[in-house]
Motif scaffolding. Structure first.
Motif, PDB file in Angstrom:
ATOM      1  N   ARG A   1     -22.474  15.616  -7.202  1.00 30.68           N
ATOM      2  CA  ARG A   1     -22.551  16.833  -8.020  1.00 30.68           C
ATOM      3  C   ARG A   1     -21.635  17.914  -7.474  1.00 30.68           C
ATOM      4  O   ARG A   1     -21.033  18.669  -8.213  1.00 30.68           O
TER       5      ARG A   1
ATOM      6  N   LYS B   1     -18.265  17.183  -8.654  1.00 30.46           N
ATOM      7  CA  LYS B   1     -18.139  17.582 -10.052  1.00 30.46           C
ATOM      8  C   LYS B   1     -17.907  19.084 -10.179  1.00 30.46           C
ATOM      9  O   LYS B   1     -17.284  19.550 -11.125  1.00 30.46           O
TER      10      LYS B   1
ATOM     11  N   ARG C   1     -13.744  12.072 -13.116  1.00 25.26           N
ATOM     12  CA  ARG C   1     -13.466  13.497 -13.330  1.00 25.26           C
ATOM     13  C   ARG C   1     -13.451  13.814 -14.821  1.00 25.26           C
ATOM     14  O   ARG C   1     -13.953  14.855 -15.252  1.00 25.26           O
TER      15      ARG C   1
ATOM     16  N   GLY D   1     -15.120  12.365 -17.007  1.00 28.78           N
ATOM     17  CA  GLY D   1     -16.433  12.109 -17.603  1.00 28.78           C
ATOM     18  C   GLY D   1     -16.507  10.843 -18.447  1.00 28.78           C
ATOM     19  O   GLY D   1     -17.345  10.735 -19.336  1.00 28.78           O
TER      20      GLY D   1
ATOM     21  N   SER E   1      -9.368  14.011  -7.968  1.00 30.81           N
ATOM     22  CA  SER E   1     -10.536  14.725  -8.495  1.00 30.81           C
ATOM     23  C   SER E   1     -10.194  16.147  -8.915  1.00 30.81           C
ATOM     24  O   SER E   1     -11.054  16.876  -9.373  1.00 30.81           O
TER      25      SER E   1
ATOM     26  N   ALA F   1     -17.215  11.494  -7.262  1.00 31.67           N
ATOM     27  CA  ALA F   1     -18.134  11.931  -8.326  1.00 31.67           C
ATOM     28  C   ALA F   1     -18.823  10.798  -9.081  1.00 31.67           C
ATOM     29  O   ALA F   1     -19.221  10.974 -10.231  1.00 31.67           O
TER      30      ALA F   1
END
Ligand SMILES: Nc1ncnc2c1ncn2[C@@H]1O[C@H](COP(=O)(O)OP(=O)(O)OP(=O)(O)O)[C@@H](O)[C@H]1O
Ligand SMILES: [Mg+2]
Lengths: 249, 345
Positions: free
Chosen positions: A76, A79, A108, A110, A165, B227
């Motif tokens: 998280r 993110k 990154r 999604g 990222s 992530a």
């Protein structure tokens, strides 16, 4: 005026009775090129581990852009724009550099949860991965298994992966260690070329690199912040010299 | 430093373009159909014509293969060890049996319902395997398997207890294809489900999701740092695996017209692990190759040493593990890589 992106308050980490991080309160400004230096075993890597959630702190708090992230899971934090490189490479041995970087970009963007489309179908992700690898001089080995790459290439991949990222706060744990001498400046140049609003916290032993890169320096000794200041202040501080000379003697 | 001479910029651009082209090719090549995959499916069809008297054992292999491929999704991809995968297989078997006995005899319906119910159990129990080490996971999954076996035993009013479930026979598949005495329809049905299941899991394997599973297995700390939400991914993978394990159980019920409490027995969980040890993990077809070898060896041993075949299976396991898992899971790399000969480097 001052815009604090990353902050710790009274951060403590114990390993048994040993104090690896001792009451560290640190503030890092947005866009800073902040260096973290200190002798071996000072607790620099431990501090990065606490910031990124690899280790939980024994006491104290961590704030990212004003938000308490002390107990937030690592992924998280990433993110939210906080990522890092590791002092000792942490890569996916069986992946190719291309797969490695594409994974980070897919997450990154999604799309990492998509289980029906082939990665090859995400043209933008693949293109971006290729461009990033090219920038780090890894284009020629993008299809090899990571584990068979020479150490220097793996080191570059370690850094490229953090870039994938697109962090807003990037923590670099001795990124130049193991990078061939002639490529070191190039690597730090890529880091320096990051947009001005990206904040960088760099751990590095090579003082020349530190002084040419950083605009602010914190010196960590025995887990605690020993002194903090501008490059000019730190480079002329006799106490800092003493710490390093004492270590070398 | 930012003001570069014109030529440098141009050559940098063209080398980036070259890298992009190459990357696109490499990514497409990842998911290309391999030579051995084609061989597997041709052999499966050929067996139907060439070995009409072996339909029962071939059906057994196809069912075990689907069961093993489903386990590979959690073991070979996400790196989650399980000693209780038969909980889902057994549940699927019972659901298909109960459905055929009380409600609807059409097999595909039973197959889908069994998959859904097993998937639900997978979803519920996935939260128990999120924490802990390999050892705690082995114990947790073993526990779940044992509990399912005991529940089936205790609920004899529903499951028939030690006698199992019988007295039903599956209707024609999709109302069209009758099961025959020689098991020919049953075999084609099982191979068809195995094929579709493998193709679905194959798609998953080459998706971003599949890549993230391998990342979680390869380096959990780094995967968090790019992530990857590991827990969510593991829950999904475990659930999908449970669906297909449940379908494999349903196939067993439908092709034998019988559910024995043996579908939940511990040895099935151990067998399916052994299948993957034999066939290799992380590329799905290990489940198929392993199922063929395991079933043939077991069949052969039980003929020549009916009393001691378990001993030899155990010995085989020990030898395989001594040789080393790393080498095992990669033997397939020595097979020809691609079906097409076009060189595209
Ligand atoms: N997981 C751990 N368990 C016990 N002790 C640890 C652990 N991690 C670090 N330490 C100890 O904490 C101290 C600080 O270690 P750390 O790795 O943070 O130092 P460092 O400043 O990064 O040093 P270097 O410059 O050598 O990388 C060391 O004495 C180390 O032995
Ligand atoms: Mg360190």
């Amino acid at each position: 005026m001052s815009d604090i992106v990353l902050e710790t308050r009274h951060l403590v980490r114990r390993f048994g009775a040993f104090l690896a991080t001792n009451d560290v309160s640190l503030k890092v400004e947005r866009g800073a090129r902040h260096a973290l230096i200190g002798p071996n075993g000072a607790g620099k890597t431990t501090l990065i581990n606490l910031l990124t959630g690899v280790l939980p702190p024994s006491e104290g708090q961590v704030f990212l852009e004003g938000e308490d992230i002390t107990s937030m899971a690592s992924f998280r934090r990433v993110k939210r724009g906080l990522t890092r490189t590791f002092q000792i490479n942490q890569l996916f041995n069986e992946f190719t550099p291309l797969e490695t970087v594409a994974l980070a970009i897919a997450e990154r963007e999604g799309v990492g949860h998509n289980l029906w489309r082939s990665i090859a179908g995400y043209g933008k992700v693949v293109d971006e991965a290729a461009a990033l690898l090219a920038r780090f001089g890894l284009a020629s080995v993008m299809g090899e298994r990571t584990v068979i790459l020479p150490y220097g290439k793996q080191r570059l991949l370690e850094i490229a992966l953090a870039f994938a990222s697109k962090p807003r706060v990037l923590l670099l744990d001795e990124p130049a260690a193991g990078v061939p001498e002639d490529e070191r400046h190039e690597v730090l140049q890529i880091v320096s070329d990051l947009p001005a609003d990206v904040t960088v916290l760099l751990i590095e032993h090579d003082m020349d690199l530190v002084f040419s890169f950083a605009n602010r320096i914190s010196v960590l000794v025995a887990g605690a912040v020993f002194v903090e200041g501008t490059v000019a202040e730190i480079s002329t501080d006799p106490r800092v010299k003493a710490v390093y000379l004492g270590e070398n003697a | 430093m930012s003001v570069l001479p014109q030529e440098t910029t141009v050559s940098a651009n063209s080398s980036t373009a070259a890298a992009e082209t190459r990357a696109a090719k490499l990514m497409k090549r990842r998911s290309r159909i391999r030579f051995y995959e084609i061989i597997v499916w041709i052999a499966a069809i050929a067996a139907y014509f060439v070995l009409p008297s072996k339909m029962l054992i071939l059906t057994e292999i196809a069912i075990l293969a689907l069961f093993a491929v489903s386990l590979d999704l959690v073991l070979g991809f996400a790196g989650i060890v399980s000693l209780g995968h038969t909980a889902f297989f057994g549940l699927g078997a019972y659901v298909a049996g109960l459905l055929a006995l009380h409600f609807i005899a059409e097999p595909v319906t039973g197959l889908i319902v069994a998959g859904i119910v097993s998937g639900l159990l997978g979803l519920l129990t996935s939260f128990l395997i999120l924490r802990g080490s390999d050892l705690t996971r082995l114990m947790t999954t073993l526990g779940i398997g044992l509990m399912m076996a005991e529940i089936a035993n205790q609920m004899a009013w529903l499951t028939g207890g030690a006698d199992g479930l019988s007295g039903f026979s599956p209707g024609p598949i999709l109302g069209m294809f009758e099961f025959d005495l020689f098991g020919k329809t049953g075999y084609l049905y099982c191979v068809g489900v195995l094929f579709i299941g493998t193709m679905i899991m194959r798609r998953i394997a080459f998706s971003p999701f599949g890549l993230s599973l391998k990342a979680i297995k390869g380096n959990p700390m780094r995967s968090a740092m790019v992530a990857v939400p590991a827990r969510k991914r593991i829950v999904t993978a475990y659930t999908v695996a449970a669906i297909f394990a449940g379908m494999a159980g349903a196939l067993l019920t439908q092709t034998t017209s019988f559910v024995s409490p043996d579908v939940l027995a511990f040895h099935r969980s151990a067998d399916v692990l052994l299948v993957l040890v034999i066939g290799g993990t992380g590329y799905l077809y290990g489940g198929i190759f392993g199922a063929i070898l395991f079933t043939l060896v077991k069949d052969w041993l039980s003929v020549i040493t009916p009393q001691y075949w378990m001993f030899y299976i155990g010995l085989l396991l020990v030898i395989l593990v001594m040789i080393g898992r790393e080498r095992l899971s990669r033997w397939v790399e020595y097979l020809p890589e691609r079906f097409s000969k076009k060189e595209d480097r």
